[in-house]
Design a protein around this motif. Structure first.
Motif, PDB file in Angstrom:
ATOM      1  N   SER A 271       0.839  -1.195   0.000  1.00 53.24           N
ATOM      2  CA  SER A 271       0.000   0.000   0.000  1.00 53.24           C
ATOM      3  C   SER A 271       0.876   1.248   0.000  1.00 53.24           C
ATOM      4  CB  SER A 271      -0.890   0.006   1.242  1.00 53.24           C
ATOM      5  OG  SER A 271      -0.122   0.342   2.366  1.00 53.24           O
ATOM      6  N   THR A 272       0.282   2.355  -0.411  1.00 58.84           N
ATOM      7  CA  THR A 272       0.994   3.634  -0.436  1.00 58.84           C
ATOM      8  C   THR A 272       1.571   3.957   0.940  1.00 58.84           C
ATOM      9  OG1 THR A 272      -0.690   4.326  -1.998  1.00 58.84           O
ATOM     10  CG2 THR A 272       0.756   6.029  -1.145  1.00 58.84           C
ATOM     11  N   THR A 273       0.758   3.752   1.979  1.00 58.55           N
ATOM     12  CA  THR A 273       1.205   4.080   3.329  1.00 58.55           C
ATOM     13  C   THR A 273       2.415   3.250   3.735  1.00 58.55           C
ATOM     14  OG1 THR A 273      -1.172   4.095   3.697  1.00 58.55           O
ATOM     15  CG2 THR A 273       0.220   4.646   5.570  1.00 58.55           C
ATOM     16  N   ALA A 276       5.442   4.500   1.891  1.00 51.61           N
ATOM     17  CA  ALA A 276       5.866   5.805   2.404  1.00 51.61           C
ATOM     18  C   ALA A 276       6.577   5.638   3.745  1.00 51.61           C
ATOM     19  CB  ALA A 276       4.658   6.728   2.543  1.00 51.61           C
TER      20      ALA A 276
ATOM     21  N   SER B 327      12.781   5.497  -5.288  1.00 46.20           N
ATOM     22  CA  SER B 327      11.831   4.952  -6.261  1.00 46.20           C
ATOM     23  C   SER B 327      12.548   4.123  -7.303  1.00 46.20           C
ATOM     24  CB  SER B 327      11.082   6.088  -6.961  1.00 46.20           C
ATOM     25  OG  SER B 327      10.491   6.915  -6.015  1.00 46.20           O
ATOM     26  N   TRP B 350       0.984   5.614 -10.912  1.00 45.16           N
ATOM     27  CA  TRP B 350      -0.059   6.035  -9.975  1.00 45.16           C
ATOM     28  C   TRP B 350       0.404   5.844  -8.524  1.00 45.16           C
ATOM     29  CZ3 TRP B 350      -3.386   9.064  -8.423  1.00 45.16           C
ATOM     30  CH2 TRP B 350      -4.493   8.745  -7.629  1.00 45.16           C
ATOM     31  N   LYS B 351       1.115   4.731  -8.288  1.00 45.90           N
ATOM     32  CA  LYS B 351       1.631   4.480  -6.949  1.00 45.90           C
ATOM     33  C   LYS B 351       2.672   5.538  -6.568  1.00 45.90           C
ATOM     34  CE  LYS B 351       1.878   0.005  -5.728  1.00 45.90           C
ATOM     35  NZ  LYS B 351       1.103  -0.308  -4.522  1.00 45.90           N
ATOM     36  N   GLU B 352       3.570   5.853  -7.501  1.00 47.91           N
ATOM     37  CA  GLU B 352       4.620   6.817  -7.199  1.00 47.91           C
ATOM     38  C   GLU B 352       4.057   8.222  -6.977  1.00 47.91           C
ATOM     39  OE1 GLU B 352       7.748   6.439  -6.351  1.00 47.91           O
ATOM     40  OE2 GLU B 352       7.501   4.281  -6.517  1.00 47.91           O
ATOM     41  N   ARG B 354       1.157   8.886  -5.632  1.00 46.56           N
ATOM     42  CA  ARG B 354       0.597   8.922  -4.278  1.00 46.56           C
ATOM     43  C   ARG B 354       1.684   8.892  -3.201  1.00 46.56           C
ATOM     44  NH1 ARG B 354      -3.255   4.048  -4.290  1.00 46.56           N
ATOM     45  NH2 ARG B 354      -1.658   3.381  -5.757  1.00 46.56           N
ATOM     46  N   VAL B 355       2.654   7.962  -3.380  1.00 43.30           N
ATOM     47  CA  VAL B 355       3.739   7.879  -2.389  1.00 43.30           C
ATOM     48  C   VAL B 355       4.514   9.195  -2.366  1.00 43.30           C
ATOM     49  CG1 VAL B 355       5.877   6.712  -1.738  1.00 43.30           C
ATOM     50  CG2 VAL B 355       3.951   5.373  -2.586  1.00 43.30           C
ATOM     51  N   MET B 358       2.588  11.823  -0.543  1.00 43.29           N
ATOM     52  CA  MET B 358       2.526  11.563   0.892  1.00 43.29           C
ATOM     53  C   MET B 358       3.870  11.875   1.568  1.00 43.29           C
ATOM     54  SD  MET B 358       1.368   8.013   2.785  1.00 43.29           S
ATOM     55  CE  MET B 358      -0.286   7.941   2.150  1.00 43.29           C
ATOM     56  N   THR B 393       7.588  14.647  -5.289  1.00 39.24           N
ATOM     57  CA  THR B 393       6.646  13.929  -6.139  1.00 39.24           C
ATOM     58  C   THR B 393       7.217  13.727  -7.532  1.00 39.24           C
ATOM     59  OG1 THR B 393       4.918  15.069  -4.908  1.00 39.24           O
ATOM     60  CG2 THR B 393       4.241  13.853  -6.861  1.00 39.24           C
TER      61      THR B 393
END
Lengths: 442, 442
Positions: A271-273, A276, B327, B350-352, B354-355, B358, B393
């Protein structure tokens, strides 16, 4: 069959064709296809397979997919699947499945097996205990070769390997090993005790998997016995698991070297969390360390303003960082492979000084020429060139020696990789640059 | 015995004690000791060993040490040592030794062997041909199990492995394989053709070693047959060589990811010039690419001077670079392990995003607070915080996607690692920073 064909056949509900086509394929290939399907569809395809193939395919699936399927199948199916798994794979799966599935598995195990499972679940992660399996061939040293071969024929079908047999004595102490090659090539009346290898290399249940991988690489073994603290044989580790260990340890090194908290999770599944969280700690530490660069820049703001010096700082810092990262990577990898030890510290230092000077001089001269051509100011050109020589050499020294120091301090050398080196080099580069600038321009 | 004891015994010339103590040790351990001695001393110790042990120890030495010893031994010794080596190791050694030793080796080989050696020397480095050996057990499908076992007993002692036998037909075409496990567990009168595995996984002499390692990992093989373009069986590859291949490919990845030209040379053995040559090309390219940062800084010098903005640039660039490196490393490793393919591009993107958001938001807020506390200027605090969010980002996106693009373009994803990512991120960070600064401060 590729995944697209399978998906098409699924969408058009041509199940018997799926069954026919899959039956001709290797189990490992079928497992790969199943992993690319949605979980419900993979269960459907899985149930189309003949029973004995299904169980084999299941053993090739990754633990995550095994776990998800286990939650969906009936009790009877679960028993059959667990029966087919080797004991080490069974333990891996039990560690992964939800509590209710663990309960179902334990319900259908007998007392002895339940005790064994509990014992194996207690071995620390990454230890020999967590890698080993109990399915090995045990012999006695009084046996003749023909009796030993008969034992192997009787019990071999369920063993993880029959290519090495383990000879145990009183209270299961390990007394020797004998390869199937030696058995086959020996006289049938020879006594095991006379022909077995007694100078056995073994590991302890609590030994770390990284050490075990080294043992395998050094001796070119196919399997290795594991004993407990009383020298009793409790299991064996086979080479296929070691290949996985090597991959896992390498992944950890890559992650540490990029300032990521090591994680075994699958990138696409995570998951993103979670991602991160693995990335933030070091980023925060490194970001606050970079406060030092702010202080250095601040202290030299008069120089920056007067001579527009800021324009060179990104190039100087990145070149220094790159040179340091190169040294760190070469040395960290050599430490991992056992080629560099602490006694080589001064040899590495001396080598990095020379390489740093050689590389730095080349870069310095090239940049000196470039700036003189584009800018015409010889003082600036020399100032940047000199900085490059100093900073590259410093970066090489730091990058080459810090990993050895880390290893000596029982830290993982991989943490002394580019991000940390870069931060140290950044500050030093700025200090060197402004010092040289003051000397030349002031 | 450790190296210090050995060195002491050598210095005091207690040769018979050396001989006695070494005779009890594992060959692989003796080889490790020899590699730590000076070459002349290692020859001396080597000659103290009983003949059969010496030849075994020789096979455990690394190729470099083997090559150096080969140049020093007599013709008779050389013949004996070469006899003990498996064919694949013999080829590796011939590729390493000086021309006059090659000549001596070929002189003492017969015509058939000379032809074979020449053929094997022609296989490209890193191909199946360069990894395989010719010492395998060949069977015919008409044989019974007991006849097959007799063949193995007769010929097995010189084979690299007897645990898989290869069944060939007309003109040596590969028709099937059978494991020793199946032979041992089958009825002695069964016919090989009926019980052998016909759905054989094999590779071609020209297949790349990276692909071969994947095949081994996927199917958990101990050995793999190699065929030529006419489907004739020409050799086999065994798992111990694959472990070396995995290490070698990993080392290459580490080197590429640190902007070093891949090299197989031993760090401590390599000369300063060789190391510098492997490191300079990328450093020069990256240094000149950093000229872009100079242009951006130059173009914004008025802002830098007016608001003392330069002080934040090192921290912003290094944080962006670190996030991008994280990444890139996660994605490159996943590509290597086969977990991420081109079809996953948008999922990774899309994952990157969001990560990145965050992580960037956390870093941005932390830094915003820090600057507000130390500096009291809310505009500056917001400006740096906003830049961190954008730049982190952006770095995550670039770091996560470029390796996939590289793979699609048939480049090694590993070159899209931190040094290149950092350079791209550096320029972008500066552009973003000055844009935000203009908006907030102007």
């Amino acid at each position: 069959m590729d995944i697209k064909t399978l998906q098409d056949l699924l969408d058009t509900r041509r199940f018997s064709e799926i069954r026919n086509q899959l039956s001709d394929m290797q189990e490992a290939d079928i497992a790969e296809l199943l992993e690319d399907l949605r979980i419900r569809e993979s269960l459907l395809v899985f149930r189309l397979l003949p029973k004995e193939i299904a169980a084999e395919v299941f053993s090739f699936l990754d633990v995550d997919r095994q776990s998800k399927l286990s939650s969906l199948v009936s009790d009877q199916e679960l028993i059959e699947l667990m029966d087919e798994l080797n004991f080490d794979d069974k333990i891996d799966l039990i560690e992964e499945v939800p509590a209710n599935v663990v309960k179902r598995i334990l319900q259908h195990s007998n007392d002895t097996e339940r005790t064994l499972i509990n014992q194996f679940l207690n071995y620390p992660d990454d230890s020999a205990g967590s890698l080993m399996t109990i399915e090995f061939v045990g012999l006695k040293k009084e046996m003749t070769v023909s009796k030993a071969m008969a034992t192997i024929r009787q019990t071999g079908v369920d063993k993880e390997t029959i290519y090495t047999s383990y000879v145990t004595g009183h209270k299961r102490t390990l007394e020797g090993i004998i390869s199937l090659k030696d058995l086959v090539l020996s006289d049938t009346e020879a006594i095991i005790g006379d022909i077995m290898e007694t100078d056995v290399i073994f590991v302890n249940t609590h030994d770390d998997q990284e050490y075990i991988a080294e043992v395998f690489k050094k001796y070119d073994f196919l399997s290795l016995p594991v004993v407990d603290n009383e020298n009793r044989l409790v299991g064996i580790i086979t080479i296929d698991d070691i290949v996985d260990v090597i991959e896992e340890e390498t992944t950890e090194d890559f992650q540490r070297m990029a300032a990521i908290e090591p994680t075994e999770i699958d990138y696409l599944e995570a998951s993103t969390t979670v991602l991160a969280k693995k990335r933030l700690p070091w980023l925060v530490i490194l970001m606050f360390s970079a406060y030092l660069t702010e202080m250095v820049m601040n202290g030299n703001n008069h120089l920056i303003v007067q001579f527009a010096l800021a324009i060179y700082t990104p190039m100087l810092m990145s070149t220094g960082g790159n040179a340091g990262a190169q040294s760190a990577t070469l040395v960290i990898r050599s430490i991992t492979l056992g080629d560099i030890k602490f006694k080589d510290f001064f040899q590495v230092l001396w080598k990095e000084i020379r390489v740093g000077l050689m590389v730095g001089a080349t870069l310095g001269v090239l940049n000196c020429i470039r700036i003189f051509i584009t800018n015409g100011d010889i003082y600036r050109a020399v100032m940047v060139g000199l900085t490059l020589i100093c900073t590259t050499t410093f970066a090489a020294i730091i990058g080459g020696t810090l990993p050895i120091v880390a290893k000596k301090l029982k830290l993982d050398p991989a943490i002394m990789a580019s991000p940390l080196i870069t931060t140290i080099v950044d500050v030093t580069t700025l200090l060197i640059f402004f010092r040289i600038a003051t000397l030349i321009l002031a």
